[in-house]
Scaffold this motif. Structure first.
Motif, PDB file in Angstrom:
ATOM      1  N   LEU B 108      65.814 -31.366  54.284  1.00  0.00           N
ATOM      2  CA  LEU B 108      64.748 -31.406  53.283  1.00  0.00           C
ATOM      3  C   LEU B 108      63.467 -31.975  53.896  1.00  0.00           C
ATOM      4  CD1 LEU B 108      66.601 -33.022  50.231  1.00  0.00           C
ATOM      5  CD2 LEU B 108      66.032 -30.614  50.517  1.00  0.00           C
ATOM      6  N   GLN B 109      62.368 -31.841  53.146  1.00  0.00           N
ATOM      7  CA  GLN B 109      61.111 -32.477  53.573  1.00  0.00           C
ATOM      8  C   GLN B 109      61.292 -33.988  53.627  1.00  0.00           C
ATOM      9  OE1 GLN B 109      61.165 -30.238  51.032  1.00  0.00           O
ATOM     10  NE2 GLN B 109      59.493 -28.779  51.250  1.00  0.00           N
ATOM     11  N   GLY B 110      60.766 -34.574  54.692  1.00  0.00           N
ATOM     12  CA  GLY B 110      60.765 -36.029  54.765  1.00  0.00           C
ATOM     13  C   GLY B 110      62.107 -36.654  55.098  1.00  0.00           C
ATOM     14  N   ALA B 111      63.084 -35.840  55.527  1.00  0.00           N
ATOM     15  CA  ALA B 111      64.397 -36.409  55.853  1.00  0.00           C
ATOM     16  C   ALA B 111      64.343 -37.151  57.179  1.00  0.00           C
ATOM     17  CB  ALA B 111      65.452 -35.307  55.907  1.00  0.00           C
ATOM     18  N   GLY B 112      63.414 -36.731  58.046  1.00  0.00           N
ATOM     19  CA  GLY B 112      63.292 -37.390  59.345  1.00  0.00           C
ATOM     20  C   GLY B 112      63.677 -36.500  60.514  1.00  0.00           C
ATOM     21  N   LYS B 113      63.486 -35.191  60.358  1.00  0.00           N
ATOM     22  CA  LYS B 113      63.892 -34.254  61.409  1.00  0.00           C
ATOM     23  C   LYS B 113      63.122 -34.454  62.708  1.00  0.00           C
ATOM     24  CE  LYS B 113      63.035 -30.900  58.660  1.00  0.00           C
ATOM     25  NZ  LYS B 113      62.913 -31.797  57.504  1.00  0.00           N
ATOM     26  N   THR B 114      61.789 -34.530  62.613  1.00  0.00           N
ATOM     27  CA  THR B 114      60.989 -34.568  63.830  1.00  0.00           C
ATOM     28  C   THR B 114      61.273 -35.838  64.633  1.00  0.00           C
ATOM     29  OG1 THR B 114      59.312 -33.290  62.678  1.00  0.00           O
ATOM     30  CG2 THR B 114      58.641 -34.357  64.718  1.00  0.00           C
ATOM     31  N   THR B 115      61.330 -36.964  63.946  1.00  0.00           N
ATOM     32  CA  THR B 115      61.661 -38.215  64.621  1.00  0.00           C
ATOM     33  C   THR B 115      63.031 -38.115  65.274  1.00  0.00           C
ATOM     34  OG1 THR B 115      60.382 -39.379  62.946  1.00  0.00           O
ATOM     35  CG2 THR B 115      61.878 -40.707  64.271  1.00  0.00           C
ATOM     36  N   THR B 116      63.975 -37.487  64.564  1.00  0.00           N
ATOM     37  CA  THR B 116      65.330 -37.378  65.102  1.00  0.00           C
ATOM     38  C   THR B 116      65.380 -36.466  66.326  1.00  0.00           C
ATOM     39  OG1 THR B 116      66.176 -37.714  62.871  1.00  0.00           O
ATOM     40  CG2 THR B 116      67.725 -36.872  64.484  1.00  0.00           C
ATOM     41  N   THR B 191      62.500 -27.762  62.725  1.00  0.00           N
ATOM     42  CA  THR B 191      62.129 -26.799  61.687  1.00  0.00           C
ATOM     43  C   THR B 191      61.365 -27.500  60.578  1.00  0.00           C
ATOM     44  OG1 THR B 191      64.171 -27.155  60.446  1.00  0.00           O
ATOM     45  CG2 THR B 191      64.201 -25.414  62.106  1.00  0.00           C
ATOM     46  N   ALA B 192      60.693 -26.711  59.749  1.00  0.00           N
ATOM     47  CA  ALA B 192      59.995 -27.277  58.600  1.00  0.00           C
ATOM     48  C   ALA B 192      61.014 -27.781  57.594  1.00  0.00           C
ATOM     49  CB  ALA B 192      59.114 -26.215  57.953  1.00  0.00           C
ATOM     50  N   GLY B 193      60.649 -28.844  56.869  1.00  0.00           N
ATOM     51  CA  GLY B 193      61.502 -29.281  55.776  1.00  0.00           C
ATOM     52  C   GLY B 193      61.478 -28.219  54.691  1.00  0.00           C
ATOM     53  N   ARG B 194      62.626 -28.036  54.033  1.00  0.00           N
ATOM     54  CA  ARG B 194      62.664 -27.002  52.994  1.00  0.00           C
ATOM     55  C   ARG B 194      63.621 -27.408  51.892  1.00  0.00           C
ATOM     56  NH1 ARG B 194      63.060 -22.605  56.656  1.00  0.00           N
ATOM     57  NH2 ARG B 194      62.403 -24.193  58.127  1.00  0.00           N
ATOM     58  N   LEU B 195      63.298 -26.930  50.690  1.00  0.00           N
ATOM     59  CA  LEU B 195      64.196 -27.128  49.559  1.00  0.00           C
ATOM     60  C   LEU B 195      65.313 -26.103  49.651  1.00  0.00           C
ATOM     61  CD1 LEU B 195      61.745 -27.582  46.580  1.00  0.00           C
ATOM     62  CD2 LEU B 195      63.252 -29.287  47.559  1.00  0.00           C
ATOM     63  N   HIS B 196      66.517 -26.543  49.327  1.00  0.00           N
ATOM     64  CA  HIS B 196      67.642 -25.620  49.461  1.00  0.00           C
ATOM     65  C   HIS B 196      67.605 -24.497  48.432  1.00  0.00           C
ATOM     66  CE1 HIS B 196      68.745 -28.657  46.538  1.00  0.00           C
ATOM     67  NE2 HIS B 196      69.610 -27.814  46.045  1.00  0.00           N
ATOM     68  N   ILE B 197      66.742 -24.648  47.407  1.00  0.00           N
ATOM     69  CA  ILE B 197      66.676 -23.560  46.427  1.00  0.00           C
ATOM     70  C   ILE B 197      65.505 -22.622  46.700  1.00  0.00           C
ATOM     71  CG2 ILE B 197      67.807 -24.780  44.546  1.00  0.00           C
ATOM     72  CD1 ILE B 197      64.800 -25.272  43.600  1.00  0.00           C
ATOM     73  N   ASP B 198      64.778 -22.907  47.801  1.00  0.00           N
ATOM     74  CA  ASP B 198      63.660 -22.035  48.151  1.00  0.00           C
ATOM     75  C   ASP B 198      64.216 -20.857  48.965  1.00  0.00           C
ATOM     76  OD1 ASP B 198      61.425 -20.816  49.197  1.00  0.00           O
ATOM     77  OD2 ASP B 198      60.315 -22.686  49.433  1.00  0.00           O
ATOM     78  N   GLN B 199      64.496 -19.770  48.281  1.00  0.00           N
ATOM     79  CA  GLN B 199      65.207 -18.654  48.891  1.00  0.00           C
ATOM     80  C   GLN B 199      64.539 -18.129  50.160  1.00  0.00           C
ATOM     81  OE1 GLN B 199      68.108 -18.863  47.252  1.00  0.00           O
ATOM     82  NE2 GLN B 199      68.621 -17.821  49.167  1.00  0.00           N
ATOM     83  N   PRO B 200      63.217 -17.819  50.113  1.00  0.00           N
ATOM     84  CA  PRO B 200      62.589 -17.291  51.334  1.00  0.00           C
ATOM     85  C   PRO B 200      62.701 -18.263  52.507  1.00  0.00           C
ATOM     86  CG  PRO B 200      61.112 -17.065  49.445  1.00  0.00           C
ATOM     87  CD  PRO B 200      62.287 -17.849  48.979  1.00  0.00           C
ATOM     88  N   MET B 201      62.560 -19.561  52.223  1.00  0.00           N
ATOM     89  CA  MET B 201      62.619 -20.531  53.308  1.00  0.00           C
ATOM     90  C   MET B 201      64.040 -20.660  53.858  1.00  0.00           C
ATOM     91  SD  MET B 201      59.689 -21.738  54.141  1.00  0.00           S
ATOM     92  CE  MET B 201      59.846 -23.359  54.889  1.00  0.00           C
ATOM     93  N   MET B 202      65.041 -20.557  52.992  1.00  0.00           N
ATOM     94  CA  MET B 202      66.423 -20.617  53.480  1.00  0.00           C
ATOM     95  C   MET B 202      66.731 -19.371  54.307  1.00  0.00           C
ATOM     96  SD  MET B 202      67.512 -23.528  52.663  1.00  0.00           S
ATOM     97  CE  MET B 202      69.279 -23.577  52.920  1.00  0.00           C
ATOM     98  N   GLU B 203      66.157 -18.245  53.885  1.00  0.00           N
ATOM     99  CA  GLU B 203      66.335 -17.004  54.652  1.00  0.00           C
ATOM    100  C   GLU B 203      65.690 -17.174  56.032  1.00  0.00           C
ATOM    101  OE1 GLU B 203      67.464 -13.868  56.132  1.00  0.00           O
ATOM    102  OE2 GLU B 203      68.350 -14.557  54.239  1.00  0.00           O
ATOM    103  N   GLU B 204      64.528 -17.822  56.035  1.00  0.00           N
ATOM    104  CA  GLU B 204      63.817 -18.013  57.302  1.00  0.00           C
ATOM    105  C   GLU B 204      64.652 -18.810  58.300  1.00  0.00           C
ATOM    106  OE1 GLU B 204      59.628 -19.898  57.613  1.00  0.00           O
ATOM    107  OE2 GLU B 204      61.019 -21.270  58.606  1.00  0.00           O
ATOM    108  N   ILE B 205      65.289 -19.887  57.825  1.00  0.00           N
ATOM    109  CA  ILE B 205      66.044 -20.716  58.776  1.00  0.00           C
ATOM    110  C   ILE B 205      67.340 -20.018  59.185  1.00  0.00           C
ATOM    111  CG2 ILE B 205      67.367 -22.185  57.167  1.00  0.00           C
ATOM    112  CD1 ILE B 205      66.607 -24.539  59.071  1.00  0.00           C
ATOM    113  N   ALA B 206      67.878 -19.194  58.287  1.00  0.00           N
ATOM    114  CA  ALA B 206      69.059 -18.412  58.655  1.00  0.00           C
ATOM    115  C   ALA B 206      68.702 -17.431  59.775  1.00  0.00           C
ATOM    116  CB  ALA B 206      69.599 -17.668  57.432  1.00  0.00           C
ATOM    117  N   GLU B 207      67.484 -16.879  59.690  1.00  0.00           N
ATOM    118  CA  GLU B 207      67.058 -15.967  60.744  1.00  0.00           C
ATOM    119  C   GLU B 207      66.872 -16.718  62.055  1.00  0.00           C
ATOM    120  OE1 GLU B 207      63.409 -13.831  60.047  1.00  0.00           O
ATOM    121  OE2 GLU B 207      63.546 -12.928  62.058  1.00  0.00           O
TER     122      GLU B 207
END
Lengths: 321, 451
Positions: B108-116, B191-207
């Motif tokens: 999700l957004q703000g989870a801390g991906k980039t720092t990690t 990757t960008a933070g994304r909401l799990h219900i944001d269909q296009p964004m979930m499709e993007e990360i699956a790609e």
């Protein structure tokens, strides 16, 4: 983030949709789950322990927390006895009233008249959405014809300054930033610049910090003191930015930042989609503070003043036929 | 802060202690307390339900019913089940593939991906001597790419440049090609933070996942996340072949119930725990310790590691000798201990790692323990001469006046410090006379059995 970039074609349609509809759409997921569960609860044959337990689960599952849930259930039970309610379908209305009554005290929109510049300082844990909120609040005041200045007080996180600069460009507002400077110094300069230029509103960003990092809590208290030196009586508003995804730790955050900074209000972000809204009930119960803005979407327009009745209606309303 | 799972379970034990036996009838009440405690720790409700059932079975099965100390036995069962639920071993990163081994981050957004990403890069470089390339596919958040470039440089990892105008999958395949042709061992994709219900964004990360065929897909979770952690985790797990979970912001005071929820829903191992903003703040995830922390038995092992990191070993040995003999503990040592504690992340952080009862005792031990007070104490001791520090009995009225002026405090404060020092010295003497054992015996009644 920033749906308006990705779906630029839809931007205009988005603008014209009434806020209430967008709130409703944004909360639809929590609503579907919560109101869906509630619909099942209220369809039961009679009001008994099993019903109350199911209701309890629904509220807990929406992040209302143990204390606020217990309070809501007790009040509900008292009303049921007092008014001799036997029909479960009437509980929906009672719950909506209770919930509205509980969070209504949070509805106190921010008044920025009376001080010029009106200085707003934002604080919060890492990743709660401070910088993004500043971008959107700047847009909100700009659209009311006010002049805004941003202070890049997050001198710690890599590229936080650039992030705020981009928001400044988008809103056409000045950003005061310095490389490698002390956060208090940056904010001090920004307040000076705002006074010199006759700016209406100053938004001061700060670095994210966890309340357990005591030295950082001291640092942010210093930022606040320095603002008071630059502009006696300031900051006029100290906002804590909370991620609505946060669980019961939100309460600890409110308490800790309030102790360090004497908060005057809250911003709750990311209420769309994943969020459950129940955390507002928990906050209202344990540590009520004015909720100045809520964020229900990724668009620049999606951060707005909070209205309790709209919120409860959007949260509990049965899905439209 | 203490009204958390820790305190609650301490209370559970207390309620149970009054009862001679735990039976099928009264275990319900005890389990309800456990349930409330877990909910307050943000463990998601469906997970709590499953968990309570497991505990009930285990508790009724054997040792708890009929036990003379049912409270301890129950907490023991809860601890074991918690640790089991979070996995019984910590799973290392799997990089056994033809290089470059690709690691994809999601959350999700703000989870801390980039720092990690930067922390992982640093860990792989310093511990495993890997050649690491990082790349950001976050074309949405302003300055996200620049943020990664900065922290990657701090971590000593290489950075594959990208720009906000590009398509994430193009960036990913470009970075993969570059990593291959330049013989990188590991490619970490932010990757960008994304909401799990944001269909296009979930499709993007699956790609992205299809383009990269990552050997590790790590789901980054904020330890503070609430009830929705189950739904988020489920959605990401369905959209992506997750291989592990990283829990972030564990240095906060959240109890980390999200760890249980996410692990339960995805079945994927919790691989690392992120603490702090410094790039070395990434630890292997230890289920046992996490269960202990949640239950208030304290992360003693974590505390020991922390101490080893920040304490000068020679000084520590010397100090241990002084404790053992009960001799020679002077004001310089006292000051040293104070600053050591500050180095270890302050008292609040330390108290959190201690078992609940110790923590409470330490808090009662008084105002002297607050960090600002610690600094005042340091100031006062600094204003003394070395001789005075070694022999505090020399301090009479005029010396005290001089010290008070030097430290900018009142004489009363100097006196208070000397009193505190005397107290500590007394405790030290007790330690040296086998008081430690006596203390531990006293504690045993309060603490659950350690396995």
């Amino acid at each position: 983030m920033f749906g308006f970039l990705k779906k630029s074609g839809e931007g205009d349609a988005n603008e014209s949709r009434p806020w209430k509809d967008r709130l409703r759409a944004a909360l639809s997921r929590s609503r579907d789950r919560l109101s869906g569960q509630l619909a099942a609860v209220f369809r039961r044959a009679r009001i008994d322990d099993a019903l109350l337990e199911e209701l309890e689960s629904a509220l807990l599952g929406a992040d209302c927390g143990v204390a606020a849930t217990a309070w809501l259930l007790e009040e509900l039970d008292a009303r049921v006895r007092r008014e001799a309610i036997t029909d479960p379908s009437r509980l929906h209305g009672v719950l909506a009233e209770l919930l509205t009554g509980l969070i209504a005290p949070l509805e106190r929109p921010l008044e920025t008249e009376g001080h010029k510049p009106f200085i707003i300082m934002l604080a919060g844990v890492n990743g709660s959405g401070k910088t993004t909120s500043i971008g959107k609040i700047a847009h909100y005041y700009r659209s009311q014809g006010k002049s805004v200045l941003l202070a890049a007080g997050d001198t710690f996180r890599a590229a936080a300054r650039s992030q705020l600069m981009i928001w400044g460009e988008r809103n056409g507002v000045t950003v005061i930033a310095q490389e490698g400077a002390d956060p208090a110094a940056v904010v001090f300069d920004a307040v000076g610049a705002a006074r010199a230029r006759g700016i209406d509103i100053v938004l001061a960003d700060t670095a994210g910090r966890l309340p357990t990092q005591l030295h950082l809590m001291e640092e942010i208290a210093k930022v606040k003191r320095v603002i008071a030196k630059a502009a006696p009586g300031g900051p006029h508003e100290v906002l804590l930015v909370l991620d609505a995804n946060t669980g019961q730790n939100a309460l600890a955050q409110v308490a800790a930042f309030d102790a360090a900074l004497a908060l005057t209000g809250l911003v709750v972000t990311k209420l769309d989609g994943t969020a459950r809204g129940g955390v507002l009930a928990a906050i209202a119960r344990s540590h009520p503070l004015p909720l100045r803005f809520i964020g229900v979407g990724e668009g620049i327009e999606d951060l707005r003043p909070f209205c309790a009745a709209d919120f409860v209606e959007a949260l509990l309303a049965p899905p439209r036929a | 802060m203490l009204d958390n799972l820790t305190a609650r379970l301490a209370r559970v034990v207390k309620t149970l202690r009054g009862q001679a036996r735990l039976t099928e009838d009264n275990i319900g009440q005890a389990l309800r307390e456990v349930r409330v405690a877990l909910l307050e720790a943000d463990v998601a409700l469906p997970v709590v339900r499953d968990f309570i059932e497991e505990v009930r079975k285990a508790a009724l099965g054997q040792e708890v019913v009929g036990s003379l100390t049912p409270g301890q036995a129950l907490v023991g069962v809860v601890h074991r089940e918690l640790a089991a639920l979070m996995g019984t071993h910590n799973a290392a990163l799997d990089l056994a593939t033809q290089p470059p081994a690709v690691i994809l981050m999601a959350g999700l957004q703000g989870a801390g991906k980039t720092t990690t990403v930067a922390k992982l890069a640093r860990m792989l470089r310093s511990r495993q001597k890997k050649k690491v390339l990082t790349v950001s596919t976050d074309v949405y958040r302003p300055a996200a790419i620049e943020q990664l470039r900065t922290v990657a440089a701090q971590a000593g990892a290489d950075f594959f440049p990208s720009a906000a105008g590009e398509r994430p999958s193009d960036i990913a395949s470009g970075a993969l090609q570059y990593a291959k042709s330049h013989y990188y061992d590991v490619l970490i994709v932010d990757t960008a933070g994304r909401l799990h219900i944001d269909q296009p964004m979930m499709e993007e990360i699956a790609e992205l996942s299809r383009v990269l065929s990552p050997i590790e897909t790590l789901f980054v979770v904020d330890a503070m996340q609430g009830q929705d952690a189950v739904n988020t985790a489920r959605a990401f797990n369905e959209a992506l072949p997750l291989t592990g979970i990283i829990l972030t912001k564990l240095d906060g005071d959240a109890r980390g119930g999200a760890a249980l929820s996410v692990r339960h829903v995805t079945g994927k191992p919790l691989k690392f725990a992120g603490t702090g903003e410094k790039l070395d703040g990434l630890e292997e995830f230890h289920p046992e310790r996490m269960a202990s922390r949640i239950l208030g038995m304290g992360d003693i092992l974590g505390l020991v590691e922390e101490a080893q990191k920040s304490v000068d070993q020679d000084k520590a040995r010397e100090f241990a000798r002084k404790i053992k003999t009960g001799k020679g503990f002077d004001l310089s040592d006292f000051r040293e201990q104070m600053s050591q504690m500050r180095k270890m992340g302050g008292l609040a952080a330390m108290l959190d790692k201690l078992p609940a009862q110790f923590g409470q005792m330490a808090q009662q031990a008084g105002g002297a323990l607050e960090d600002t007070a610690v600094r005042r104490i340091e100031g006062i001791i600094d204003a003394m001469t070395p001789l005075e520090r070694a022999r505090p009995e020399l301090l009479k009225a005029s010396r005290k006046r001089r010290i008070a002026t030097g430290a900018g405090v009142s004489v009363q404060e100097v006196n208070r410090l000397l009193n505190q020092f005397e107290q500590v010295q007394k405790v030290m003497k007790q330690f040296s006379r086998g008081g430690m054992q006596k203390m531990m015996r006293g504690m045993r009644g309060m603490l659950p059995r350690m396995h």
